[in-house]
Each structure stands twice: as structure tokens, then as C-alpha cells.
Design a protein around this motif. Structure first.
Motif, mmCIF file in Angstrom:
data_model
loop_
_atom_site.group_PDB
_atom_site.id
_atom_site.type_symbol
_atom_site.label_atom_id
_atom_site.label_comp_id
_atom_site.label_asym_id
_atom_site.label_seq_id
_atom_site.Cartn_x
_atom_site.Cartn_y
_atom_site.Cartn_z
ATOM 1 N N TRP A 9 104.283 39.943 14.105
ATOM 2 C CA TRP A 9 103.709 38.612 13.966
ATOM 3 C C TRP A 9 104.288 37.867 12.770
ATOM 4 O O TRP A 9 103.862 36.782 12.447
ATOM 5 C CB TRP A 9 102.187 38.711 13.835
ATOM 6 C CG TRP A 9 101.571 39.222 15.090
ATOM 7 C CD1 TRP A 9 101.341 40.520 15.406
ATOM 8 C CD2 TRP A 9 101.149 38.467 16.223
ATOM 9 N NE1 TRP A 9 100.794 40.613 16.657
ATOM 10 C CE2 TRP A 9 100.655 39.376 17.171
ATOM 11 C CE3 TRP A 9 101.128 37.112 16.517
ATOM 12 C CZ2 TRP A 9 100.155 38.965 18.399
ATOM 13 C CZ3 TRP A 9 100.623 36.713 17.732
ATOM 14 C CH2 TRP A 9 100.153 37.630 18.662
ATOM 15 N N GLY A 10 105.256 38.467 12.096
ATOM 16 C CA GLY A 10 105.925 37.778 10.995
ATOM 17 C C GLY A 10 105.033 37.625 9.770
ATOM 18 O O GLY A 10 103.977 38.217 9.656
ATOM 19 N N ARG A 11 105.493 36.805 8.848
ATOM 20 C CA ARG A 11 104.762 36.583 7.591
ATOM 21 C C ARG A 11 103.421 35.893 7.803
ATOM 22 O O ARG A 11 102.493 36.128 7.083
ATOM 23 C CB ARG A 11 105.572 35.692 6.664
ATOM 24 C CG ARG A 11 106.686 36.377 5.998
ATOM 25 C CD ARG A 11 107.204 35.421 4.969
ATOM 26 N NE ARG A 11 108.510 35.840 4.507
ATOM 27 C CZ ARG A 11 109.292 35.097 3.798
ATOM 28 N NH1 ARG A 11 108.932 33.869 3.490
ATOM 29 N NH2 ARG A 11 110.444 35.537 3.394
ATOM 30 N N GLY A 12 103.343 35.008 8.750
ATOM 31 C CA GLY A 12 102.147 34.208 8.957
ATOM 32 C C GLY A 12 101.086 34.924 9.770
ATOM 33 O O GLY A 12 100.377 34.300 10.533
ATOM 34 N N ASP A 13 100.982 36.226 9.627
ATOM 35 C CA ASP A 13 100.020 37.007 10.387
ATOM 36 C C ASP A 13 98.602 36.596 9.995
ATOM 37 O O ASP A 13 98.120 36.911 8.926
ATOM 38 C CB ASP A 13 100.235 38.490 10.136
ATOM 39 C CG ASP A 13 99.469 39.370 11.087
ATOM 40 O OD1 ASP A 13 98.656 38.830 11.869
ATOM 41 O OD2 ASP A 13 99.674 40.586 11.056
ATOM 42 N N SER A 14 97.937 35.883 10.901
ATOM 43 C CA SER A 14 96.608 35.360 10.600
ATOM 44 C C SER A 14 95.515 36.408 10.751
ATOM 45 O O SER A 14 94.408 36.213 10.268
ATOM 46 C CB SER A 14 96.317 34.164 11.504
ATOM 47 O OG SER A 14 96.340 34.587 12.854
ATOM 48 N N HIS A 15 95.802 37.494 11.444
ATOM 49 C CA HIS A 15 94.807 38.545 11.688
ATOM 50 C C HIS A 15 95.442 39.918 11.494
ATOM 51 O O HIS A 15 95.591 40.677 12.444
ATOM 52 C CB HIS A 15 94.250 38.433 13.108
ATOM 53 C CG HIS A 15 93.585 37.127 13.388
ATOM 54 N ND1 HIS A 15 94.293 36.013 13.791
ATOM 55 C CD2 HIS A 15 92.292 36.758 13.311
ATOM 56 C CE1 HIS A 15 93.437 35.014 13.961
ATOM 57 N NE2 HIS A 15 92.228 35.432 13.668
ATOM 58 N N PRO A 16 95.828 40.270 10.262
ATOM 59 C CA PRO A 16 96.544 41.535 10.043
ATOM 60 C C PRO A 16 95.720 42.777 10.365
ATOM 61 O O PRO A 16 96.275 43.843 10.596
ATOM 62 C CB PRO A 16 96.909 41.486 8.564
ATOM 63 C CG PRO A 16 95.919 40.558 7.959
ATOM 64 C CD PRO A 16 95.594 39.551 9.029
ATOM 65 N N HIS A 17 94.420 42.653 10.433
ATOM 66 C CA HIS A 17 93.554 43.800 10.673
ATOM 67 C C HIS A 17 93.339 44.081 12.161
ATOM 68 O O HIS A 17 92.711 45.060 12.514
ATOM 69 C CB HIS A 17 92.202 43.586 9.983
ATOM 70 C CG HIS A 17 91.514 42.331 10.429
ATOM 71 N ND1 HIS A 17 91.926 41.082 10.008
ATOM 72 C CD2 HIS A 17 90.482 42.130 11.272
ATOM 73 C CE1 HIS A 17 91.156 40.169 10.568
ATOM 74 N NE2 HIS A 17 90.279 40.770 11.345
ATOM 75 N N LEU A 18 93.867 43.244 13.046
ATOM 76 C CA LEU A 18 93.645 43.419 14.481
ATOM 77 C C LEU A 18 94.868 44.029 15.160
ATOM 78 O O LEU A 18 95.996 43.827 14.727
ATOM 79 C CB LEU A 18 93.344 42.070 15.141
ATOM 80 C CG LEU A 18 92.089 41.346 14.674
ATOM 81 C CD1 LEU A 18 91.985 40.005 15.372
ATOM 82 C CD2 LEU A 18 90.857 42.179 14.917
ATOM 83 N N CYS A 19 94.627 44.740 16.253
ATOM 84 C CA CYS A 19 95.727 45.256 17.063
ATOM 85 C C CYS A 19 96.338 44.096 17.858
ATOM 86 O O CYS A 19 95.823 42.977 17.850
ATOM 87 C CB CYS A 19 95.226 46.345 18.012
ATOM 88 S SG CYS A 19 94.149 45.739 19.336
#
Length: 64
Positions: A9-19
Motif C-alpha cells: 500500500w506504499g507510504r500512504g498506508d491509511s490502515h497499517p493494522h489491517l490485512c
């Protein structure tokens, strides 16, 4: 729809805690909510324009 697997998802990962699947669903829900809000605002704007054109606003009631 997203078919599982790992997603970069690149740098702009808005939900890093989700699969990947959950992230896709979260982003899709956000997009739908944003679209619904735009549609609501457009409807409100159209209603205001319609009201304003019905006699020139509140002052139009006092003209004879």
C-alpha cells in the motif's frame, strides 16, 4: 473485490493494522461514505437554489 494476498500500500498506508481484505473493505467504505456526503451536499445545494428561485427569497413575499 480484492482477492486476498499481500498488498503493498506504499507510504500512504491509511490502515497499517489491517490485512489486505479488511483494508480494501475499509477503503471502499470510506469512498462510499465520501460519495454519499457529496451527493447529500449536492441535494442540499439544489434545494437551496430551488427555494431561492421561488419568489426571490424571503423579500419576494413582501413585493406586490
Amino acid at each position: 473485490m480484492f482477492s486476498g494476498g499481500s498488498v503493498d500500500w506504499g507510504r500512504g498506508d491509511s490502515h497499517p493494522h489491517l490485512c489486505g481484505d479488511c483494508k480494501y473493505r475499509a477503503l471502499e467504505a470510506e469512498q462510499k461514505a465520501a460519495q454519499a456526503e457529496r451527493e447529500r451536499q449536492e441535494q442540499e445545494r439544489q434545494e437551496e437554489e430551488a427555494q431561492a428561485s421561488k419568489g426571490g427569497g424571503w423579500r419576494g413575499r413582501w413585493r406586490s
